[in-house]
Design an enzyme around this catalytic site. Structure first.
Site, PDB file in Angstrom:
ATOM      1  N   TRP A 137       6.778  -1.202   0.993  1.00 52.53           N
ATOM      2  CA  TRP A 137       5.737   0.210   1.631  1.00 52.53           C
ATOM      3  C   TRP A 137       6.470   0.653   2.529  1.00 52.53           C
ATOM      4  CZ3 TRP A 137       3.851   1.735  -2.603  1.00 52.53           C
ATOM      5  CH2 TRP A 137       3.012   0.733  -3.809  1.00 52.53           C
ATOM      6  N   GLY A 153       9.144  -1.376   9.838  1.00 53.04           N
ATOM      7  CA  GLY A 153       8.657  -2.762   8.915  1.00 53.04           C
ATOM      8  C   GLY A 153       8.254  -3.614   9.661  1.00 53.04           C
ATOM      9  N   LEU A 154       6.671  -4.152   9.617  1.00 55.23           N
ATOM     10  CA  LEU A 154       5.438  -4.709   8.891  1.00 55.23           C
ATOM     11  C   LEU A 154       5.336  -5.701   7.420  1.00 55.23           C
ATOM     12  CD1 LEU A 154       4.964  -6.386  11.255  1.00 55.23           C
ATOM     13  CD2 LEU A 154       2.804  -5.140  10.440  1.00 55.23           C
ATOM     14  N   ARG A 160     -18.409  30.526  -7.316  1.00 57.38           N
ATOM     15  CA  ARG A 160     -17.861  30.429  -9.350  1.00 57.38           C
ATOM     16  C   ARG A 160     -19.611  30.498  -9.276  1.00 57.38           C
ATOM     17  NH1 ARG A 160     -16.057  28.919 -14.172  1.00 57.38           N
ATOM     18  NH2 ARG A 160     -17.022  27.154 -15.045  1.00 57.38           N
ATOM     19  N   GLU A 192      -2.630   0.914   7.510  1.00 54.11           N
ATOM     20  CA  GLU A 192      -2.659   0.473   9.195  1.00 54.11           C
ATOM     21  C   GLU A 192      -4.049  -0.540   8.978  1.00 54.11           C
ATOM     22  OE1 GLU A 192      -0.767   1.518  11.100  1.00 54.11           O
ATOM     23  OE2 GLU A 192       0.085   3.399  10.128  1.00 54.11           O
ATOM     24  N   LEU A 226     -15.860  20.953  -7.972  1.00 52.55           N
ATOM     25  CA  LEU A 226     -15.016  21.709  -8.812  1.00 52.55           C
ATOM     26  C   LEU A 226     -15.059  21.831  -9.679  1.00 52.55           C
ATOM     27  CD1 LEU A 226     -14.380  22.226  -5.285  1.00 52.55           C
ATOM     28  CD2 LEU A 226     -12.225  22.634  -6.793  1.00 52.55           C
ATOM     29  N   GLY A 227     -15.800  20.885 -10.651  1.00 55.23           N
ATOM     30  CA  GLY A 227     -15.647  20.673 -11.824  1.00 55.23           C
ATOM     31  C   GLY A 227     -14.594  20.359 -12.200  1.00 55.23           C
ATOM     32  N   HIS A 256       3.897 -10.437   1.902  1.00 57.44           N
ATOM     33  CA  HIS A 256       2.609 -10.565   3.311  1.00 57.44           C
ATOM     34  C   HIS A 256       1.884  -9.020   3.874  1.00 57.44           C
ATOM     35  CE1 HIS A 256       3.316 -14.552   3.175  1.00 57.44           C
ATOM     36  NE2 HIS A 256       5.135 -14.199   3.153  1.00 57.44           N
ATOM     37  N   PRO A 316       6.735  -8.052   1.113  1.00 52.98           N
ATOM     38  CA  PRO A 316       6.029  -7.324  -0.572  1.00 52.98           C
ATOM     39  C   PRO A 316       4.962  -8.916  -1.047  1.00 52.98           C
ATOM     40  CG  PRO A 316       8.791  -7.914  -1.389  1.00 52.98           C
ATOM     41  CD  PRO A 316       7.945  -8.035   1.051  1.00 52.98           C
TER      42      PRO A 316
HETATM   43  C1  LIG Z   1       1.510   4.672   1.565  1.00 52.33           C
HETATM   44  C2  LIG Z   1       2.439   3.596   1.725  1.00 52.33           C
HETATM   45  C3  LIG Z   1       2.475   3.790   3.241  1.00 52.33           C
HETATM   46  C4  LIG Z   1       2.919   2.389   4.765  1.00 52.33           C
HETATM   47  N1  LIG Z   1       3.609   2.366   5.092  1.00 52.33           N
HETATM   48  C5  LIG Z   1       3.884   1.342   5.847  1.00 52.33           C
HETATM   49  C6  LIG Z   1       4.451   0.943   6.875  1.00 52.33           C
HETATM   50  O1  LIG Z   1       5.499   2.400   7.498  1.00 52.33           O
HETATM   51  N2  LIG Z   1       5.222   0.113   7.473  1.00 52.33           N
HETATM   52  C7  LIG Z   1       4.683  -1.374   7.173  1.00 52.33           C
HETATM   53  O2  LIG Z   1       4.835  -2.177   8.011  1.00 52.33           O
HETATM   54  N3  LIG Z   1       3.754  -0.890   5.958  1.00 52.33           N
HETATM   55  C8  LIG Z   1       3.372   0.173   5.273  1.00 52.33           C
HETATM   56  N4  LIG Z   1       2.679   0.336   4.102  1.00 52.33           N
HETATM   57  C9  LIG Z   1       1.702  -1.204   3.864  1.00 52.33           C
HETATM   58  C10 LIG Z   1       0.751  -1.397   4.638  1.00 52.33           C
HETATM   59  O3  LIG Z   1      -0.027  -1.370   5.732  1.00 52.33           O
HETATM   60  C11 LIG Z   1      -0.333  -2.509   3.405  1.00 52.33           C
HETATM   61  O4  LIG Z   1      -0.338  -1.950   2.570  1.00 52.33           O
HETATM   62  C12 LIG Z   1      -1.525  -3.083   3.941  1.00 52.33           C
HETATM   63  O5  LIG Z   1      -1.417  -3.875   4.921  1.00 52.33           O
HETATM   64  C13 LIG Z   1      -2.750  -4.111   3.085  1.00 52.33           C
HETATM   65  O6  LIG Z   1      -1.677  -5.114   2.468  1.00 52.33           O
HETATM   66  P1  LIG Z   1      -1.446  -5.032   0.664  1.00 52.33           P
HETATM   67  O7  LIG Z   1      -0.897  -3.888   0.236  1.00 52.33           O
HETATM   68  O8  LIG Z   1      -0.542  -6.010   0.874  1.00 52.33           O
HETATM   69  O9  LIG Z   1      -2.439  -5.591   0.609  1.00 52.33           O
HETATM   70  P2  LIG Z   1      -3.032  -7.368   0.184  1.00 52.33           P
HETATM   71  O10 LIG Z   1      -2.856  -8.111   1.859  1.00 52.33           O
HETATM   72  O11 LIG Z   1      -2.936  -8.269   0.126  1.00 52.33           O
HETATM   73  O12 LIG Z   1      -4.968  -7.107   0.409  1.00 52.33           O
HETATM   74  C14 LIG Z   1      -5.553  -6.743  -1.000  1.00 52.33           C
HETATM   75  C15 LIG Z   1      -6.823  -6.556  -1.322  1.00 52.33           C
HETATM   76  O13 LIG Z   1      -7.174  -8.152  -0.826  1.00 52.33           O
HETATM   77  C16 LIG Z   1      -7.990  -7.606   0.764  1.00 52.33           C
HETATM   78  N5  LIG Z   1      -8.183  -8.717   1.984  1.00 52.33           N
HETATM   79  C17 LIG Z   1      -6.948  -9.263   1.921  1.00 52.33           C
HETATM   80  N6  LIG Z   1      -7.184 -10.474   2.920  1.00 52.33           N
HETATM   81  C18 LIG Z   1      -8.020 -10.578   3.113  1.00 52.33           C
HETATM   82  C19 LIG Z   1      -9.217 -10.555   4.562  1.00 52.33           C
HETATM   83  N7  LIG Z   1      -8.928 -11.491   4.743  1.00 52.33           N
HETATM   84  N8  LIG Z   1     -10.929 -10.507   3.532  1.00 52.33           N
HETATM   85  C20 LIG Z   1     -10.972 -10.190   2.462  1.00 52.33           C
HETATM   86  N9  LIG Z   1     -10.421  -9.639   1.966  1.00 52.33           N
HETATM   87  C21 LIG Z   1      -8.998  -9.015   2.624  1.00 52.33           C
HETATM   88  C22 LIG Z   1      -7.021  -6.152   1.500  1.00 52.33           C
HETATM   89  O14 LIG Z   1      -8.011  -6.169   2.081  1.00 52.33           O
HETATM   90  C23 LIG Z   1      -7.249  -5.534  -0.404  1.00 52.33           C
HETATM   91  O15 LIG Z   1      -7.888  -5.342  -0.337  1.00 52.33           O
HETATM   92  C24 LIG Z   1       2.246   1.338   3.892  1.00 52.33           C
HETATM   93  C25 LIG Z   1       1.395   0.917   2.256  1.00 52.33           C
HETATM   94  C26 LIG Z   1       1.126   2.544   1.461  1.00 52.33           C
HETATM   95  C27 LIG Z   1       0.471   2.338   0.363  1.00 52.33           C
END
Ligand SMILES: Cc1cc2nc3c(=O)[nH]c(=O)nc-3n(C[C@H](O)[C@H](O)[C@H](O)COP(=O)(O)OP(=O)(O)OC[C@H]3O[C@@H](n4cnc5c(N)ncnc54)[C@H](O)[C@@H]3O)c2cc1C
Length: 387
Positions: free
Chosen positions: A165, A133-134, A271, A366, A341-342, A139, A137
């Site tokens: 997430w 958990g890093l 196909r 990641e 694959l249409g 951050h 909502p």
């Molecule tokens: C299915 C799934 C599984 C996951 N599993 C884990 C997990 O096990 N543990 C965990 O800790 N997290 C997990 N995550 C979370 C994931 O790591 C985050 O969604 C990711 O780090 C992006 O954060 P955010 O969604 O808050 O997007 P945001 O940080 O809000 O970013 C939104 C958009 O803004 C862009 N952006 C942000 N900052 C900048 C910048 N400085 N310059 C340019 N563009 C920028 C981003 O690239 C992105 O396009 C998971 C996510 C998903 C979808």
């Protein structure tokens, strides 16, 4: 790396042992995952515990770690396993990555001997499932701003906050939780049955549906001092775990791409339209050739990074190069295959759109593509555009 997609004959570059591990994982995936994964995806449920035990039996969980019941495989062997798992589904690979590279690695690298003895052997067999958990909502890309707090209370720690997430959270026995303390970011091994910990499944995902993803709420969670990971000091600790997991993604994403391309070559050769197979049209061959070229380039890159990892010379920005390129190209391949694959390309009878949808998550988690561009940009210019 299977003929005829192995255009560059990469197979002989692998050791006998690496090929064997790859083939065993491929067989397991063919037997236990492929026949069911489209249903799991459609239902939004995966028998994760059952799968974890099967993967554990084969030594896939934490396979690149040593001791505590872990297999101690090479980085290349681990990468090849990720490629085979993700050829079935990115969600299934995520189960293994989060368990081994995030949760187990964090404890293995930063935990006390007692924490390692308590958690790692049962996580290696799949009896215990872990999560990491890093993200919160508010951050995601900027974990340095996390608001989950851990404060000392006598000899205990008390955690408050929330994580969002989090892969495996709803089914996990143990969460590695990162929290802000008066001394900076620290990590904690948190049993999920600790009073004050709740996990809720995130529903209505349109991607990575064969994977359990959840929200974790931490409300006045009291932990003994021994729950803190003693060696984890600052944000560099969770970021080092992410580097481990991203390395697996460098390989894994290519598995999804390979499966799309194999499916598409088979489809296009059978196909028929306008009196000849789709594969006989020059436009189709141009698409197939471009995709196959990107696939083998990605595999070369993954193998190079794997060899660097095995020589203990792999740097985080090199992993960013791999994650950025290979996920982006895998997604391009999946989308392009879908066009060939249409209408069948949007059907769950074929894996292509499922892979494409999954890769949308892989592109984001990641470290998003943009964040990896910034990491590479920082290396090139010496200037940080984001931190
Ligand atoms: C299915 C799934 C599984 C996951 N599993 C884990 C997990 O096990 N543990 C965990 O800790 N997290 C997990 N995550 C979370 C994931 O790591 C985050 O969604 C990711 O780090 C992006 O954060 P955010 O969604 O808050 O997007 P945001 O940080 O809000 O970013 C939104 C958009 O803004 C862009 N952006 C942000 N900052 C900048 C910048 N400085 N310059 C340019 N563009 C920028 C981003 O690239 C992105 O396009 C998971 C996510 C998903 C979808």
């Amino acid at each position: 790396m299977t003929a005829p997609l192995d255009l560059l004959d990469l197979d002989p570059s692998l050791s006998e042992e690496e090929r064997q591990i790859r083939d065993v994982v491929r067989q397991l995936v063919d037997d236990r995952v492929r026949p069911h994964v489209a249903d799991w995806y459609e239902d939004g449920r995966v028998p994760a515990r059952e799968l974890a035990r099967e993967f554990g039996k084969l030594g896939l969980l934490g396979m690149h770690l040593s001791g505590y019941g872990c297999a101690g495989s090479s980085a290349v062997a681990y990468g090849l396993a990720c490629q085979e798992l993700e050829a079935a589904d990115s969600g299934v690979r995520s189960l293994v990555s989060v368990q081994g590279s995030l949760a187990m690695y964090a404890i293995w690298r930063y935990g006390s001997e007692e924490q390692k003895q308590r958690w790692l052997p049962s996580m290696a067999t799949g009896e215990a499932i872990g999560c990491f958990g890093l993200t919160e909502p508010d951050h995601g890309s900027d974990p340095a701003s996390m608001t989950t707090r851990a404060r000392r209370d006598g000899g205990d720690w008390v955690l408050d906050g929330g994580k969002m997430w989090i892969t495996n959270a709803p089914i996990a026995d143990i969460a590695v939780i990162w929290a802000r303390t008066d001394e900076g970011v620290r990590g904690f091994a948190v049993p999920m049955d600790t009073p004050g910990v709740t996990a809720r499944e995130i529903r209505r995902k349109m991607s990575l549906r064969a994977s359990s993803t959840g929200e974790i709420v931490l409300d006045d969670v009291r932990l003994p001092a021994a729950a803190q990971l003693p060696e984890a000091v600052g944000l560099k600790a969770p970021l080092s775990c992410l580097t481990e997991a991203r390395y697996g993604i460098v390989w894994g994403a290519l598995g999804a791409a390979r499966d799309c391309l194999e499916t598409t070559v088979a489809y296009a050769t059978t196909r028929t339209q306008f009196g000849r197979p789709l594969a006989g049209f020059q436009l189709t061959q141009a698409k197939l050739a471009d995709m196959a070229v990107e696939l083998v380039k990605g595999q070369l890159l993954a193998l190079h990074l794997g060899r660097l990892a095995d020589a203990h010379r792999l740097r985080p920005e090199q992993v960013s190069v791999g994650k950025l390129n290979n996920v982006r190209e895998a997604l391009n391949i999946a989308r392009q295959c879908r066009t060939i694959l249409g209408a069948n390309g949007i059907s769950g009878e074929y894996p292509v759109l499922r892979h494409a949808n999954n890769l949308e998550s892989v592109l984001t988690y990641e470290g998003t593509s943009e964040i990896h561009q910034l990491v590479v940009g920082q290396r090139l210019t010496g200037l940080s555009a984001f931190a």
